[in-house]
Design a protein around this motif. Sequence first.
Motif, PDB file in Angstrom:
ATOM      1  N   TYR A 168       0.851  -1.192   0.000  1.00 17.30           N
ATOM      2  CA  TYR A 168       0.000   0.000   0.000  1.00 17.30           C
ATOM      3  C   TYR A 168       0.889   1.245   0.000  1.00 17.30           C
ATOM      4  CZ  TYR A 168      -4.277  -2.617   0.944  1.00 17.30           C
ATOM      5  OH  TYR A 168      -5.363  -3.458   0.839  1.00 17.30           O
ATOM      6  N   ARG A 169       0.493   2.224  -0.800  1.00 16.64           N
ATOM      7  CA  ARG A 169       1.210   3.487  -0.876  1.00 16.64           C
ATOM      8  C   ARG A 169       0.210   4.633  -0.808  1.00 16.64           C
ATOM      9  NH1 ARG A 169       3.286   4.059  -6.116  1.00 16.64           N
ATOM     10  NH2 ARG A 169       4.924   5.491  -5.422  1.00 16.64           N
ATOM     11  N   ALA A 170       0.571   5.669  -0.079  1.00 23.95           N
ATOM     12  CA  ALA A 170      -0.263   6.874   0.002  1.00 23.95           C
ATOM     13  C   ALA A 170       0.612   8.093  -0.232  1.00 23.95           C
ATOM     14  CB  ALA A 170      -0.949   6.970   1.357  1.00 23.95           C
ATOM     15  N   ALA A 171       0.125   9.035  -1.021  1.00 29.86           N
ATOM     16  CA  ALA A 171       0.840  10.277  -1.304  1.00 29.86           C
ATOM     17  C   ALA A 171       0.150  11.435  -0.595  1.00 29.86           C
ATOM     18  CB  ALA A 171       0.878  10.530  -2.810  1.00 29.86           C
ATOM     19  N   LEU A 172       0.952  12.265   0.084  1.00 27.97           N
ATOM     20  CA  LEU A 172       0.435  13.427   0.799  1.00 27.97           C
ATOM     21  C   LEU A 172       1.082  14.687   0.244  1.00 27.97           C
ATOM     22  CD1 LEU A 172       0.695  12.136   4.508  1.00 27.97           C
ATOM     23  CD2 LEU A 172      -1.187  11.818   2.896  1.00 27.97           C
ATOM     24  N   ASP A 173       0.320  15.782   0.261  1.00 27.13           N
ATOM     25  CA  ASP A 173       0.920  17.054  -0.143  1.00 27.13           C
ATOM     26  C   ASP A 173       1.647  17.671   1.047  1.00 27.13           C
ATOM     27  OD1 ASP A 173      -0.996  18.245   1.492  1.00 27.13           O
ATOM     28  OD2 ASP A 173      -2.277  18.898  -0.173  1.00 27.13           O
ATOM     29  N   ALA A 174       2.125  18.901   0.883  1.00 29.22           N
ATOM     30  CA  ALA A 174       2.922  19.548   1.931  1.00 29.22           C
ATOM     31  C   ALA A 174       2.126  19.768   3.206  1.00 29.22           C
ATOM     32  CB  ALA A 174       3.472  20.872   1.408  1.00 29.22           C
ATOM     33  N   ASN A 175       0.790  19.844   3.079  1.00 26.72           N
ATOM     34  CA  ASN A 175      -0.068  20.029   4.251  1.00 26.72           C
ATOM     35  C   ASN A 175      -0.597  18.703   4.796  1.00 26.72           C
ATOM     36  OD1 ASN A 175       0.097  22.901   4.185  1.00 26.72           O
ATOM     37  ND2 ASN A 175      -1.362  22.910   2.480  1.00 26.72           N
ATOM     38  N   LYS A 176      -0.012  17.637   4.294  1.00 29.24           N
ATOM     39  CA  LYS A 176      -0.383  16.275   4.698  1.00 29.24           C
ATOM     40  C   LYS A 176      -1.830  15.936   4.360  1.00 29.24           C
ATOM     41  CE  LYS A 176       3.170  15.548   8.195  1.00 29.24           C
ATOM     42  NZ  LYS A 176       3.470  15.090   9.571  1.00 29.24           N
TER      43      LYS A 176
END
Length: 757
Positions: A478-486
């Motif tokens: 499983y992979r999750a991508a977050l932006d700078a603000n999570k």
Amino acid sequence: MEKVNTSQTRRSFLKSSLLAGGGLMISFSGLTQYLRDNKAGSAEAAAEWNEITGYIKITPDNIIKILNPNPEFGQNVMTSLPMIIAEELDADWKKVVVEMAPHDNVKLGPQFTGGSNSVRMYWKPLREAGAAARQMLRNAAAQSWSVPVDEVTTKAGMLYHEKSGKSATYGEFASKAAGNPIPKEVKLKDVKSFSVARISKKNVEGLKIVTGKPLFSLDQSYDGMLIAMMEHPPAFGKKLKSFDASETLKMPGIKDVFSLKLYEDGYEQAAFDTRTFNELVVIVGNTTWEVMNARKKLKAVWEPIGETKEVISNFRGGKTEVVIPAAPESTSSQLAQMAEYSKKPAQQLRRDGDPETAFANAAHILERTYTAPFLAHNCMEPMNFFAHVTDEKALMIGPHQAPGWIDPTLSKVLNLPPEKIEIQMTRMGGGFGLRAYGHYLVEAALISRKVKAPVKLVYSREDDMTYGIYRPMYTATYRAALDANKNLIAFHVKGGGIPEHPIHPNRFPAGAVDNYLSEGWTIPSNITIGAFRAPRSNFNAAAEQSFLDELAELMGKDPIDFRLELLKRAKENPVGTNNEYDVDRYAGVLKLVKEKSGWANADSKKYRRGVAAYFCHNSYAAHVVDMVMRDGQPYVERVFSAVDCGVVINPDAAVNMVQGAVVDGIGNAFYGGLIHKDGVSEQNNFNKYRMIRHREAPKKIEVSFVENDIDPTGLGEPPFPPVFAAVANALYKSTGKRYYDQPFGRQIPVTQTRTQM
């Protein structure tokens, strides 16, 4: 041990029971059309219904007999299904007698117990059966009393006409009702008015169970019966080369020793015709003890199978060619192979948005890989079946989940028409999916035909545990991508297994993330697999819900609130159109378990908590697990469970079902697993295959159901999958370590206290 005369056929049994007294009998399979096409008459007409094995019969003394169509292995369908028909019939439950129906593939279909479908499948037909019978009784009373039928009411097996003060039992009008026209339409009750269903009833077989009555096939003996056991290859990837039975035949009570081939070359298997070893050595004798001892004297030589191909047909008529590798397999090499495959391109199962770009631009990426081993079903009652096969007919008696699906196979293998094959079902000592497969019925039937005698085939625990048809071996990354603000901007799951992958691409959190990708891959194996309580979901939920918990922590969110936020997004602005789950029902179990567990006010000094929720088999389940540490060892002390399965027919039984799933899930999460070396299982009995023990079970399992009037959905399987992740998440809170590989117990140092338990 009870002895049964096998000369009594299904037809003679039904005829004798039907003609024992006047009464009304109604079929509840294909009810509406059948009743319209077949007007009821007197006893002669009732006799014409002998082949309809699902029926209501009302005797003159007002006893109502209902035959339960589906096999029973502890899920309590022997009580819950008759409750449905008794509700619409407006019967007095105290006057209801329940019996297990024999198999009838024509009138009752496959009579399949599995897939959490028993109540869901029979909900409407059983209600219609009860309502039709009730209407016919009202019509009969109205005619006799010369009153409008609309003025005739019913309650608890009685008919009433309030204006005249007349009343009568159902039994008094049963014969007359049988001669009335069959109603073309029946009005069903409002589920809010139910007085039998939705109110807890005791198990109709409870007294028999606790007093040790011979309900199970292993308990029973039959006239002239011999016992058979088999010797199968000691390793997957092996087959029989030769054997020497000279010493075996010298042992007391032994009648014969021979090799047996299940399917001829080129045989096209149906979906549940799975078998692991096609050729075995059979030992037949007078008693189980004599056969077991004689088998020890057998000298068999085994050889590699060589790569083979098999053709398997599915339920929709499609065909699949399956490659069976020749080389013996080991768990260590399988894990390495899965790790290698997980890096290769895989089959795309679903894509939303542009996940690759989202991951490339991500400020944070969380990636975790989860694994789970092969699991044995380990039914308390090992596989067994009775068979008496002659040139003209076959009688089969024993525990099986899907008699309708093995019927065609037996017909082909025995070269007998289906109407010449009678299958009677006993109570099962567990099933969990394994007893949906028919290998042991085919084996018993062929052995009986060979020795020309009635035979009971018996597996030892070692035979059962090393035969195969396991829960597959799985892995998923499983992979999750977050932006700078999570904020979550992309989600990717890539799963595979031996020999099937676990991924359900259209389930949560699909539909809640703009950029979503799911992929799957498989590795062929000579270790056979089969349905295991909540197939695929039992691993998928474990991995997915563990990952969501870790993701919530990275994002600084409460794990329940995070899930609810995702569900809110899926409802207000869903991504894609193929999302399988109902957002409100999914959120409902999370909110209910949050409330019932006192999530916000937990005693963090005493308990470490884990939560998980999942959707499968049309139902929704969530658990909060409270874990404690004793002598350095983790124990699940309490569990709070919330389930939405629609209308709950028998509440106490439903609670028991959920509690059983919780204990089963905890045990498998901590201990379940098979290890193979060169095709040989290192676990062949419970001294090596660890099961949960009584003192390790939670002291409290509090079950709550979402109250609604939705038609019943599944219950036997949905509570099971999320248990694994709830345990894993509680373990993290207890130990500070995340657990990615099942069983978790192998990674926890065991104290002497625990080994002595």
